[in-house]
Design a protein around this motif. Structure first.
Motif, PDB file in Angstrom:
ATOM      1  N   ARG A  70      46.044  94.975-103.954  1.00  0.00           N
ATOM      2  CA  ARG A  70      46.913  96.052-103.483  1.00  0.00           C
ATOM      3  C   ARG A  70      47.535  95.661-102.144  1.00  0.00           C
ATOM      4  NH1 ARG A  70      47.230 101.526-104.877  1.00  0.00           N
ATOM      5  NH2 ARG A  70      45.456 101.245-106.289  1.00  0.00           N
ATOM      6  N   VAL A  71      48.810  95.937-101.989  1.00  0.00           N
ATOM      7  CA  VAL A  71      49.533  95.667-100.748  1.00  0.00           C
ATOM      8  C   VAL A  71      49.277  96.804 -99.773  1.00  0.00           C
ATOM      9  CG1 VAL A  71      51.839  95.485 -99.725  1.00  0.00           C
ATOM     10  CG2 VAL A  71      51.320  94.300-101.872  1.00  0.00           C
ATOM     11  N   GLY A  72      48.990  96.465 -98.533  1.00  0.00           N
ATOM     12  CA  GLY A  72      48.814  97.459 -97.481  1.00  0.00           C
ATOM     13  C   GLY A  72      49.415  96.948 -96.186  1.00  0.00           C
ATOM     14  N   SER A  73      49.713  97.853 -95.272  1.00  0.00           N
ATOM     15  CA  SER A  73      50.338  97.456 -94.003  1.00  0.00           C
ATOM     16  C   SER A  73      49.397  96.665 -93.105  1.00  0.00           C
ATOM     17  CB  SER A  73      50.857  98.687 -93.259  1.00  0.00           C
ATOM     18  OG  SER A  73      49.777  99.547 -92.949  1.00  0.00           O
ATOM     19  N   ASP A  74      48.113  96.609 -93.458  1.00  0.00           N
ATOM     20  CA  ASP A  74      47.134  95.873 -92.659  1.00  0.00           C
ATOM     21  C   ASP A  74      46.886  94.458 -93.184  1.00  0.00           C
ATOM     22  OD1 ASP A  74      45.900  96.752 -94.978  1.00  0.00           O
ATOM     23  OD2 ASP A  74      43.974  97.117 -94.014  1.00  0.00           O
ATOM     24  N   VAL A  75      47.732  94.002 -94.112  1.00  0.00           N
ATOM     25  CA  VAL A  75      47.580  92.674 -94.701  1.00  0.00           C
ATOM     26  C   VAL A  75      48.821  91.837 -94.393  1.00  0.00           C
ATOM     27  CG1 VAL A  75      47.196  91.361 -96.830  1.00  0.00           C
ATOM     28  CG2 VAL A  75      46.238  93.659 -96.598  1.00  0.00           C
ATOM     29  N   ILE A  76      48.600  90.616 -93.916  1.00  0.00           N
ATOM     30  CA  ILE A  76      49.693  89.672 -93.686  1.00  0.00           C
ATOM     31  C   ILE A  76      49.670  88.652 -94.806  1.00  0.00           C
ATOM     32  CG2 ILE A  76      50.624  87.886 -92.153  1.00  0.00           C
ATOM     33  CD1 ILE A  76      49.448  89.474 -89.794  1.00  0.00           C
ATOM     34  N   PHE A  77      50.832  88.429 -95.403  1.00  0.00           N
ATOM     35  CA  PHE A  77      50.986  87.458 -96.483  1.00  0.00           C
ATOM     36  C   PHE A  77      51.797  86.267 -95.990  1.00  0.00           C
ATOM     37  CE2 PHE A  77      50.363  91.491 -98.640  1.00  0.00           C
ATOM     38  CZ  PHE A  77      49.451  91.162 -99.625  1.00  0.00           C
ATOM     39  N   GLU A  78      51.472  85.088 -96.518  1.00  0.00           N
ATOM     40  CA  GLU A  78      52.253  83.890 -96.241  1.00  0.00           C
ATOM     41  C   GLU A  78      53.074  83.573 -97.477  1.00  0.00           C
ATOM     42  OE1 GLU A  78      50.832  80.286 -93.982  1.00  0.00           O
ATOM     43  OE2 GLU A  78      50.821  79.498 -96.028  1.00  0.00           O
ATOM     44  N   THR A  79      54.339  83.246 -97.266  1.00  0.00           N
ATOM     45  CA  THR A  79      55.226  82.864 -98.354  1.00  0.00           C
ATOM     46  C   THR A  79      56.231  81.856 -97.800  1.00  0.00           C
ATOM     47  OG1 THR A  79      56.621  83.708-100.141  1.00  0.00           O
ATOM     48  CG2 THR A  79      56.873  84.771 -97.985  1.00  0.00           C
ATOM     49  N   LYS A 107      68.710  91.156 -94.193  1.00  0.00           N
ATOM     50  CA  LYS A 107      68.022  92.197 -93.443  1.00  0.00           C
ATOM     51  C   LYS A 107      68.363  93.604 -93.913  1.00  0.00           C
ATOM     52  CE  LYS A 107      69.202  90.063 -89.487  1.00  0.00           C
ATOM     53  NZ  LYS A 107      69.335  89.861 -88.032  1.00  0.00           N
ATOM     54  N   THR A 108      69.513  93.776 -94.549  1.00  0.00           N
ATOM     55  CA  THR A 108      69.909  95.096 -95.047  1.00  0.00           C
ATOM     56  C   THR A 108      68.897  95.568 -96.092  1.00  0.00           C
ATOM     57  OG1 THR A 108      72.225  94.541 -94.693  1.00  0.00           O
ATOM     58  CG2 THR A 108      71.764  96.410 -96.140  1.00  0.00           C
ATOM     59  N   ASP A 109      68.330  96.748 -95.866  1.00  0.00           N
ATOM     60  CA  ASP A 109      67.332  97.343 -96.764  1.00  0.00           C
ATOM     61  C   ASP A 109      66.070  96.489 -96.895  1.00  0.00           C
ATOM     62  OD1 ASP A 109      68.980  99.551 -97.332  1.00  0.00           O
ATOM     63  OD2 ASP A 109      69.999  98.457 -98.927  1.00  0.00           O
ATOM     64  N   GLY A 110      65.740  95.713 -95.876  1.00  0.00           N
ATOM     65  CA  GLY A 110      64.564  94.855 -95.914  1.00  0.00           C
ATOM     66  C   GLY A 110      63.266  95.631 -96.043  1.00  0.00           C
ATOM     67  N   VAL A 111      62.300  95.048 -96.739  1.00  0.00           N
ATOM     68  CA  VAL A 111      60.997  95.683 -96.950  1.00  0.00           C
ATOM     69  C   VAL A 111      59.846  94.833 -96.414  1.00  0.00           C
ATOM     70  CG1 VAL A 111      61.714  97.049 -98.943  1.00  0.00           C
ATOM     71  CG2 VAL A 111      60.844  94.736 -99.300  1.00  0.00           C
ATOM     72  N   ALA A 112      60.104  93.563 -96.111  1.00  0.00           N
ATOM     73  CA  ALA A 112      59.058  92.659 -95.625  1.00  0.00           C
ATOM     74  C   ALA A 112      59.278  92.415 -94.134  1.00  0.00           C
ATOM     75  CB  ALA A 112      59.108  91.334 -96.377  1.00  0.00           C
ATOM     76  N   GLU A 113      58.348  92.898 -93.313  1.00  0.00           N
ATOM     77  CA  GLU A 113      58.448  92.689 -91.866  1.00  0.00           C
ATOM     78  C   GLU A 113      58.000  91.268 -91.531  1.00  0.00           C
ATOM     79  OE1 GLU A 113      56.421  94.078 -87.666  1.00  0.00           O
ATOM     80  OE2 GLU A 113      55.980  95.217 -89.482  1.00  0.00           O
ATOM     81  N   VAL A 114      58.875  90.523 -90.896  1.00  0.00           N
ATOM     82  CA  VAL A 114      58.560  89.149 -90.508  1.00  0.00           C
ATOM     83  C   VAL A 114      57.618  89.179 -89.316  1.00  0.00           C
ATOM     84  CG1 VAL A 114      59.500  86.962 -89.677  1.00  0.00           C
ATOM     85  CG2 VAL A 114      60.756  88.288 -91.387  1.00  0.00           C
ATOM     86  N   ARG A 125      57.604  78.100 -94.079  1.00  0.00           N
ATOM     87  CA  ARG A 125      56.595  79.152 -94.222  1.00  0.00           C
ATOM     88  C   ARG A 125      56.978  80.371 -93.372  1.00  0.00           C
ATOM     89  NH1 ARG A 125      51.025  77.316 -92.665  1.00  0.00           N
ATOM     90  NH2 ARG A 125      52.223  76.344 -91.018  1.00  0.00           N
ATOM     91  N   VAL A 126      56.708  81.545 -93.931  1.00  0.00           N
ATOM     92  CA  VAL A 126      56.982  82.809 -93.257  1.00  0.00           C
ATOM     93  C   VAL A 126      55.768  83.710 -93.484  1.00  0.00           C
ATOM     94  CG1 VAL A 126      58.531  84.795 -93.143  1.00  0.00           C
ATOM     95  CG2 VAL A 126      59.437  82.572 -93.828  1.00  0.00           C
ATOM     96  N   HIS A 127      55.345  84.416 -92.441  1.00  0.00           N
ATOM     97  CA  HIS A 127      54.291  85.417 -92.580  1.00  0.00           C
ATOM     98  C   HIS A 127      54.941  86.786 -92.530  1.00  0.00           C
ATOM     99  CE1 HIS A 127      51.078  82.477 -90.806  1.00  0.00           C
ATOM    100  NE2 HIS A 127      51.602  82.066 -91.944  1.00  0.00           N
ATOM    101  N   VAL A 128      54.581  87.648 -93.479  1.00  0.00           N
ATOM    102  CA  VAL A 128      55.163  88.984 -93.555  1.00  0.00           C
ATOM    103  C   VAL A 128      54.088  90.021 -93.837  1.00  0.00           C
ATOM    104  CG1 VAL A 128      57.395  88.144 -94.387  1.00  0.00           C
ATOM    105  CG2 VAL A 128      55.676  88.841 -96.042  1.00  0.00           C
ATOM    106  N   ARG A 129      54.434  91.255 -93.529  1.00  0.00           N
ATOM    107  CA  ARG A 129      53.608  92.403 -93.956  1.00  0.00           C
ATOM    108  C   ARG A 129      54.544  93.452 -94.530  1.00  0.00           C
ATOM    109  NH1 ARG A 129      49.681  94.422 -90.229  1.00  0.00           N
ATOM    110  NH2 ARG A 129      49.844  92.644 -88.883  1.00  0.00           N
ATOM    111  N   PHE A 130      54.015  94.289 -95.384  1.00  0.00           N
ATOM    112  CA  PHE A 130      54.837  95.312 -96.048  1.00  0.00           C
ATOM    113  C   PHE A 130      54.491  96.694 -95.549  1.00  0.00           C
ATOM    114  CE2 PHE A 130      54.605  91.760 -99.049  1.00  0.00           C
ATOM    115  CZ  PHE A 130      55.957  91.541 -99.277  1.00  0.00           C
TER     116      PHE A 130
END
Length: 130
Positions: A70-79, A107-114, A125-130
């Motif tokens: 499950r995706v949560g705002s307390d998880v950072i993902f690498e992509t 950036k328009t309507d972005g959902v992944a915070e860098v 590589r980029v680290h993001v959170r949702f």
């Protein structure tokens, strides 16, 4: 590359859930959202609810259950970045690539915070959170 768990805010291990999927070919790290009671690909401005933990070469049969986290705002993902991120700064939000496995520089309507950029070149590589 897909969205891989990089870090959780409290250091916990992410539990697996088994959710029903639609006619998708899941890949480890694929961004997914629940629609009509089944998992489908999340891309563009659709914020993912789950990340796939299953790799298959063939599509799921309608309703097959696959392991996800499950995706949560307390998880950072690498992509990885699907495009050059020269105009993107940490703290800004970008969209998800159409493959559901990377982020774009849009950036328009972005959902992944860098959170972190390794470099601004496509494929970095980029680290993001949702």
């Amino acid at each position: 590359m897909g969205f891989k768990i990089y870090q959780t805010d409290d250091g916990r291990n992410m539990p697996l859930e088994y959710q029903p999927c639609g006619a998708i070919t899941p890949k480890v790290g694929m961004a997914l959202v629940m629609t009509g009671g089944k998992l489908v690909l999340a891309s563009g401005a659709v914020k993912p609810q789950y990340i796939s933990m299953r790799e298959q070469d063939t599509p799921c049969q309608d309703g097959d259950r696959i392991p996800v986290v499950r995706v949560g705002s307390d998880v950072i993902f690498e992509t990885t970045a699907a495009a050059a991120m020269t105009a993107v700064k940490p703290g800004e939000r970008v969209t998800i690539h159409t493959d559901g496995m990377q982020v774009t520089a849009t950036k328009t309507d972005g959902v992944a915070e860098v959170v972190y950029l390794e470099d601004t070149a496509a494929g970095s590589r980029v680290h993001v959170r949702f």
